[in-house]
Design a protein around this motif. Structure first.
Motif, PDB file in Angstrom:
ATOM      1  N   PRO A  66      -5.687  -1.016   3.944  1.00 13.79           N
ATOM      2  CA  PRO A  66      -6.024   0.398   3.698  1.00 13.79           C
ATOM      3  C   PRO A  66      -6.677   1.098   4.897  1.00 13.79           C
ATOM      4  O   PRO A  66      -6.511   2.297   5.058  1.00 13.79           O
ATOM      5  CB  PRO A  66      -7.002   0.335   2.523  1.00 13.79           C
ATOM      6  N   ILE A  77       0.875  -1.174   0.000  1.00 12.94           N
ATOM      7  CA  ILE A  77       0.000   0.000   0.000  1.00 12.94           C
ATOM      8  C   ILE A  77       0.915   1.228   0.000  1.00 12.94           C
ATOM      9  O   ILE A  77       1.836   1.307   0.820  1.00 12.94           O
ATOM     10  CB  ILE A  77      -0.917  -0.022   1.233  1.00 12.94           C
ATOM     11  N   SER A  79       4.883   0.213   5.645  1.00 11.12           N
ATOM     12  CA  SER A  79       3.593   0.479   5.010  1.00 11.12           C
ATOM     13  C   SER A  79       2.443  -0.084   5.825  1.00 11.12           C
ATOM     14  O   SER A  79       2.614  -1.023   6.609  1.00 11.12           O
ATOM     15  CB  SER A  79       3.561  -0.161   3.618  1.00 11.12           C
ATOM     16  N   TYR A 118       4.957  -2.349  -5.558  1.00 13.37           N
ATOM     17  CA  TYR A 118       3.679  -1.644  -5.617  1.00 13.37           C
ATOM     18  C   TYR A 118       2.940  -2.013  -6.899  1.00 13.37           C
ATOM     19  O   TYR A 118       3.529  -2.509  -7.845  1.00 13.37           O
ATOM     20  CB  TYR A 118       3.913  -0.125  -5.568  1.00 13.37           C
TER      21      TYR A 118
END
Length: 154
Positions: free
Chosen positions: A44, A7, A40, A90
């Motif tokens: 989310p 993310i 990270s 990513y």
């Protein structure tokens, strides 16, 4: 099974002592690349404080218990270009990351337990020297802001 893409939202945790000695850790995959704790989000909707607490423990063994060891959210975010060497982690087309800055004051004699697959060495340095040693410009800038952040806390 393929590993999911990272993310492009992360935390940076500047670890320091009361007299502004800063802990830097050397990346295992890039010798000579010194940095603060970074990592990270795992999901989310993962809260930033949860990410910072997890990464601090995973990378250094330091437990932010919220009482003696307290993470401070600087309410500061940086958007930067992801280094090309790490873009494969990513989703295709993702080139920027949003980094949220935290700090944590610890005693100088706190044990540091590095995750050997991530980091191979650590060093305590006065904040100006630490800023010079950081490979990431946003990490160096955060370290340079440390005296102001520390003063605002007291």
């Amino acid at each position: 099974m393929d590993k999911p893409y990272k993310i492009p939202e992360s935390v940076l945790v500047v670890i320091h002592t009361a007299d502004l000695q800063v802990l830097l850790i050397e990346r295992a995959d890039r010798p000579g690349y010194w940095q603060s704790v970074t990592g990270s989000l795992d999901a989310p909707d993962e809260p930033l404080l949860t990410t910072a607490t997890r990464e601090l423990f995973e990378e250094t063994g330091i437990v932010a218990d919220g009482e003696k060891i307290v993470l401070r959210d600087w309410q500061l975010s940086n958007i930067y270009e992801i280094y090309p060497v790490w873009r494969h982690r990513y989703a295709p087309g993702v080139t920027q990351n949003t980094e949220h800055v935290f700090s944590v004051e610890v005693p100088r004699d706190i044990p540091i337990l590095l995750s050997p697959r991530e980091h191979v060495n650590h060093v305590w340095l006065p904040y100006l020297e630490a800023a010079d040693k950081c490979f990431s410009p946003s990490n160096a800038e955060a370290v340079l802001l440390l005296p102001r952040q520390a003063a605002a806390r007291h």
